[in-house]
Design a protein around this motif. Structure first.
Motif, mmCIF file in Angstrom:
data_model
loop_
_atom_site.group_PDB
_atom_site.id
_atom_site.type_symbol
_atom_site.label_atom_id
_atom_site.label_comp_id
_atom_site.label_asym_id
_atom_site.label_seq_id
_atom_site.Cartn_x
_atom_site.Cartn_y
_atom_site.Cartn_z
ATOM 1 N N LEU A 197 11.557 35.135 -1.495
ATOM 2 C CA LEU A 197 10.791 35.153 -2.738
ATOM 3 C C LEU A 197 11.747 35.239 -3.920
ATOM 4 C CD1 LEU A 197 7.947 37.645 -1.751
ATOM 5 C CD2 LEU A 197 7.669 35.209 -2.213
ATOM 6 N N PRO A 198 11.342 34.749 -5.093
ATOM 7 C CA PRO A 198 12.210 34.857 -6.277
ATOM 8 C C PRO A 198 12.459 36.318 -6.631
ATOM 9 C CG PRO A 198 10.367 33.347 -6.656
ATOM 10 C CD PRO A 198 10.074 34.068 -5.382
ATOM 11 N N PRO A 199 13.514 36.607 -7.361
ATOM 12 C CA PRO A 199 13.779 37.994 -7.786
ATOM 13 C C PRO A 199 12.599 38.547 -8.580
ATOM 14 C CG PRO A 199 15.663 36.579 -8.252
ATOM 15 C CD PRO A 199 14.559 35.666 -7.849
ATOM 16 N N TYR A 200 12.288 39.818 -8.361
ATOM 17 C CA TYR A 200 11.155 40.406 -9.058
ATOM 18 C C TYR A 200 11.485 40.608 -10.528
ATOM 19 C CZ TYR A 200 13.659 44.875 -8.720
ATOM 20 O OH TYR A 200 14.594 45.868 -8.832
ATOM 21 N N LYS A 201 10.412 40.667 -11.342
ATOM 22 C CA LYS A 201 10.546 40.834 -12.786
ATOM 23 C C LYS A 201 9.801 42.084 -13.227
ATOM 24 C CE LYS A 201 10.584 35.796 -13.320
ATOM 25 N NZ LYS A 201 9.906 34.624 -13.919
ATOM 26 N N GLY A 202 9.930 42.392 -14.493
ATOM 27 C CA GLY A 202 9.216 43.541 -15.029
ATOM 28 C C GLY A 202 7.714 43.388 -14.924
ATOM 29 N N THR A 203 7.231 42.153 -15.049
ATOM 30 C CA THR A 203 5.789 41.925 -14.913
ATOM 31 C C THR A 203 5.310 42.225 -13.501
ATOM 32 O OG1 THR A 203 6.287 39.591 -14.509
ATOM 33 C CG2 THR A 203 5.672 40.209 -16.753
ATOM 34 N N ASP A 204 6.170 42.006 -12.506
ATOM 35 C CA ASP A 204 5.806 42.338 -11.130
ATOM 36 C C ASP A 204 5.628 43.847 -10.957
ATOM 37 O OD1 ASP A 204 6.006 39.645 -10.408
ATOM 38 O OD2 ASP A 204 8.150 39.837 -10.000
ATOM 39 N N LEU A 205 6.459 44.598 -11.637
ATOM 40 C CA LEU A 205 6.374 46.052 -11.581
ATOM 41 C C LEU A 205 5.044 46.531 -12.164
ATOM 42 C CD1 LEU A 205 8.407 48.242 -10.604
ATOM 43 C CD2 LEU A 205 8.966 48.602 -13.008
ATOM 44 N N GLN A 206 4.678 45.978 -13.323
ATOM 45 C CA GLN A 206 3.427 46.373 -13.951
ATOM 46 C C GLN A 206 2.230 45.917 -13.127
ATOM 47 O OE1 GLN A 206 3.055 48.393 -16.608
ATOM 48 N NE2 GLN A 206 0.879 48.307 -16.070
ATOM 49 N N ALA A 207 2.337 44.750 -12.507
ATOM 50 C CA ALA A 207 1.244 44.254 -11.671
ATOM 51 C C ALA A 207 1.021 45.171 -10.470
ATOM 52 C CB ALA A 207 1.543 42.832 -11.202
ATOM 53 N N GLU A 208 2.097 45.695 -9.902
ATOM 54 C CA GLU A 208 1.973 46.610 -8.770
ATOM 55 C C GLU A 208 1.319 47.918 -9.214
ATOM 56 O OE1 GLU A 208 2.113 47.577 -4.846
ATOM 57 O OE2 GLU A 208 2.850 45.688 -5.679
ATOM 58 N N ILE A 209 1.672 48.403 -10.400
ATOM 59 C CA ILE A 209 1.058 49.635 -10.915
ATOM 60 C C ILE A 209 -0.434 49.417 -11.158
ATOM 61 C CG2 ILE A 209 1.015 51.236 -12.862
ATOM 62 C CD1 ILE A 209 4.031 50.840 -13.131
ATOM 63 N N ASP A 210 -0.786 48.256 -11.732
ATOM 64 C CA ASP A 210 -2.202 47.944 -11.967
ATOM 65 C C ASP A 210 -2.964 47.866 -10.648
ATOM 66 O OD1 ASP A 210 -1.622 47.819 -14.643
ATOM 67 O OD2 ASP A 210 -1.472 45.633 -14.713
ATOM 68 N N SER A 211 -2.320 47.305 -9.635
ATOM 69 C CA SER A 211 -2.958 47.200 -8.328
ATOM 70 C C SER A 211 -3.205 48.574 -7.728
ATOM 71 C CB SER A 211 -2.094 46.352 -7.391
ATOM 72 O OG SER A 211 -2.636 46.307 -6.095
ATOM 73 N N LEU A 212 -2.242 49.478 -7.874
ATOM 74 C CA LEU A 212 -2.411 50.833 -7.356
ATOM 75 C C LEU A 212 -3.525 51.562 -8.093
ATOM 76 C CD1 LEU A 212 1.329 51.892 -6.917
ATOM 77 C CD2 LEU A 212 -0.311 51.354 -5.104
ATOM 78 N N GLU A 213 -3.661 51.324 -9.396
ATOM 79 C CA GLU A 213 -4.760 51.934 -10.149
ATOM 80 C C GLU A 213 -6.107 51.418 -9.657
ATOM 81 O OE1 GLU A 213 -3.758 50.998 -14.158
ATOM 82 O OE2 GLU A 213 -2.530 52.800 -14.444
ATOM 83 N N ASP A 214 -6.157 50.133 -9.305
ATOM 84 C CA ASP A 214 -7.398 49.580 -8.749
ATOM 85 C C ASP A 214 -7.736 50.234 -7.419
ATOM 86 O OD1 ASP A 214 -7.846 47.870 -10.856
ATOM 87 O OD2 ASP A 214 -6.801 46.177 -9.937
#
Length: 669
Positions: free
Chosen positions: A288-305
């Motif tokens: 997979l491509p290197p992760y970005k800051g947006t990936d970090l925020q997306a994971e946090i949003d997913s955990l909140e869901d």
């Protein structure tokens, strides 16, 4: 002017040149004053032709190859039944060659055609490959099992007649002898169904008392069904980000009672990533491509869901949000909703795609004239967009009907597929076409974005599925093995596998790294039009033309349950985010809920007793336009629409069920 004798010579020469031997003999008789005394040419006895064919080792290869090609080119509806005769004929043709001490021809025959039967009969093939001379045939236990017993098959009357007529019309006496001597084909009038309404079980297929593997042994290949192990650096950054958010909120509420919101998310993340009940792919197995800051925020949003997710079950059914499309004039072929329920896209027969916002916002595309050199970031991009926007955007580019659309996990892209044999990648930021992917030789029926983005898969009329990445215009893998159209494709949640459903009535699971098939699921009596994999990666559901839903265990490849209740084709199935409930929808204008809890796989599940659900069930049962069917015990509830077939059903991360379809009133209305 030529003399009569010259004319006779010319005519005789012409007849010889064209090969008209019978006419030539008659002509010669007329020329001779005395009858020509020549022995009458008697037709060769059929038995001598048969013996000559049997003695010819090439006849096995020629006749088997011809039969194989004829079956592959037959109608899709008959192909699965016709194909069942190939394995026993293959076995006995091989044993015939070995018995005649034609070991070289037998080895070539085995190597040429054994690939057709590897998935279902690998153990028998491996044992038969050791039979290399006539003495082995007499001594080998497996060879004697096949020689001493008839191979049982069941076949509908129409394909059976087609099969026999083909052998007789082509005078394949060798194959006819094998069929008469070693096969026991029971002709069934109508569909191959058992008393319970399901497909006939394997106990009537093969040799009685001999476990010839069928699919069980093939489905024992090891698979890794868990979530991939996270990138260590990403895991560290996520944990630090959650702690920083927690500390920042703690400072803001210094004078008030404080309760951590983010530390529970951290424990949730560890629990999700450390499930030891199934084997997990190692980090880096799926590039997979290197992760970005947006990936970090997306994971946090997913955990909140996940933290706000509503648990579902027989006593707690989901809320359903239904989107109905009007005035489509039967031209809407497919529809999908983004995972966060912010966008909905539909593919139309007029070769375009429409995207609507579900948040009440206007969609703004780029202005007609922009200078790409002035666009360096999202702020610059927004300045180049339209000022007012519109309620929907039309994406034009395909040259044929659009049959599949799928949003990327971050909603920045949409991938579509069409009858024009291509897939296209679109930007949902600019509503423009970015890439055209060509590779399929026939119309593409379905497309699915991978769970981590970057990869997507397509399913086509050319009987293959393909794996693509957004940064390559050519396919990375071709998955070939289905006998008919591949109608649907879905990624496994860990992105290591693909699941495909086909008109050949089977479902297959493929390894995206090797392109090999690792599971084959048989049991449907009609084409499979939709599949879904549970979020925990352990189960798979399939449905389609036979109006039934089958739930499978991906680890063992075995069927867990078959659920009935729909009265028409099923278009979509989806698991809830907590794996407890399955939703299905289809052409019967209903949305149905099913209990797939692991603890109730083999136990009866009572219907819920809510008054609203009872009222809806009564209204539905009173609808005389619907055929009465037996609802299986796992059926929880039915939610009928009036005249809207539901094309797509799915769950959000918080377990809200979203369904969509096109309003289709009766013709006489």
């Amino acid at each position: 002017m030529p003399s009569p004798s010259d004319l006779d010579k010319i005519v005789l020469s012409y007849l010889q040149k064209k090969g008209y031997k019978a006419t030539e003999r008659i002509f010669l008789k007329e020329l001779e004053p005395e009858p020509i005394e020549e022995p009458a040419e008697e037709p060769e006895p059929e038995s001598s032709k048969t013996n000559e064919e049997i003695d010819d080792p090439e006849a096995y290869d020629v006749s088997y190859k011809s039969l194989r090609e004829w079956i592959e080119n037959s109608l899709d509806w008959y192909k699965p039944e016709l194909r069942s005769v190939l394995f026993p004929i293959f076995v006995h043709a091989y044993l015939d060659l070995v018995s005649k001490n034609l070991s070289k021809e037998a080895k070539k025959f085995m190597e040429t055609y054994k690939g057709d039967h590897v998935e279902l009969h690998t153990p028998d093939l491996n044992r038969l490959a050791t039979v290399t001379d006539a003495q082995h045939v007499r001594e080998n236990e497996l060879a004697q099992i096949y020689r001493s017993n008839k191979y049982n098959l069941r076949m509908s009357s129409v394909p059976f007649e087609l099969f026999l007529n083909y052998l007789q019309d082509n005078k394949f006496m060798l194959l006819l002898r094998i069929v008469n001597q070693y096969l026991n084909i029971q002709v069934v009038h109508g569909k191959l169904l058992n008393s319970a309404g399901g497909l006939e079980t394997d106990d009537v297929i093969g040799i009685t008392g001999h476990e010839s593997q069928q699919i069980e042994a093939f489905n024992q290949q090891p698979v890794q069904l868990g979530q991939p192990q996270p990138d260590p650096s990403f895991k560290e950054e996520l944990e630090q980000a959650l702690k920083d958010k927690d500390n920042a909120r703690k400072d803001e509420m210094a004078d008030q009672p404080f309760q951590s919101d983010y530390l529970p998310l951290l424990s949730t993340y560890k629990k999700l990533k450390q499930d030891s009940s199934v084997e997990r792919p190692a980090f880096g197995d799926i590039p997979l491509p290197p992760y970005k800051g947006t990936d970090l925020q997306a994971e946090i949003d997913s955990l909140e869901d996940v933290a706000k997710r509503i648990p579902l079950g027989p006593s707690s059914l989901p809320s359903i949000c239904c989107y109905t499309f009007h005035n489509t004039h039967d031209n809407l072929n497919c529809v999908t909703v983004s995972k966060d329920a912010s966008l909905v896209a539909g593919g139309f027969s007029e070769s375009f795609i429409k995207i609507w916002s579900l948040k009440g916002e206007k969609l703004r595309a780029l202005r007609n004239a922009i200078n790409p050199a002035h666009v360096n970031d999202y702020a610059d991009l927004n300045r180049q967009k339209e000022r007012h926007g519109s309620d929907y955007k039309r994406l034009v580019g395909h040259s044929g009907p659009v049959y599949g659309v799928s949003f990327s996990p971050d909603n920045k892209y949409l991938v579509s597929c069409s009858e024009d044999k291509t897939a296209r990648l679109w930007s949902t930021q600019t509503f423009s076409n970015l890439v055209i992917y060509k590779g399929h030789n026939h119309p593409v029926w379905d497309v699915d974005f991978g769970p981590f983005g970057f990869y997507f898969a397509t399913a086509s009329h050319d009987r293959t599925a393909r794996l693509w990445s957004c940064d390559h215009i050519t396919s990375l893998r071709v998955f070939a093995g289905h006998l008919s159209d591949v109608d649907t494709v879905k990624f496994h949640p860990n992105s290591k596998y693909l699941v495909t459903g086909s008109s050949d009535r089977t479902v297959r699971m493929w390894d995206v790294q090797t392109g090999a098939c690792v599971r084959v699921f048989t049991g449907h009596t009609g084409g499979v039009k939709t599949v879904a994999v549970s979020p925990n990666g352990k189960w798979m559901a399939s449905a389609g033309e036979d109006k039934s839903i089958i739930v499978w265990d991906l680890s063992s490849g075995k069927r867990l349950k078959c659920m009935t209740g729909h009265t028409d084709f099923i278009y979509s199935v989806a698991f809830s985010a907590d794996n407890n409930v399955l939703v299905s929808s289809g052409a019967d204008c209903t949305v149905r809920m099913w209990d797939v809890n692991e603890d109730s796989m083999d136990t009866a599940t009572p219907l819920i007793s809510g008054s609203d659900t009872k009222r809806m069930r009564m209204d539905y049962d009173l609808d005389k336009q619907k055929k009465a069917v037996t609802e299986s015990r796992e059926h929880l509830a039915v939610f009928p629409t009036k005249y809207t077939p539901i094309y797509d059903a799915q769950f959000t991360n918080r377990n809200l069920c979203i369904v969509a379809g096109a309003f289709c009133p009766p013709k006489n209305k």
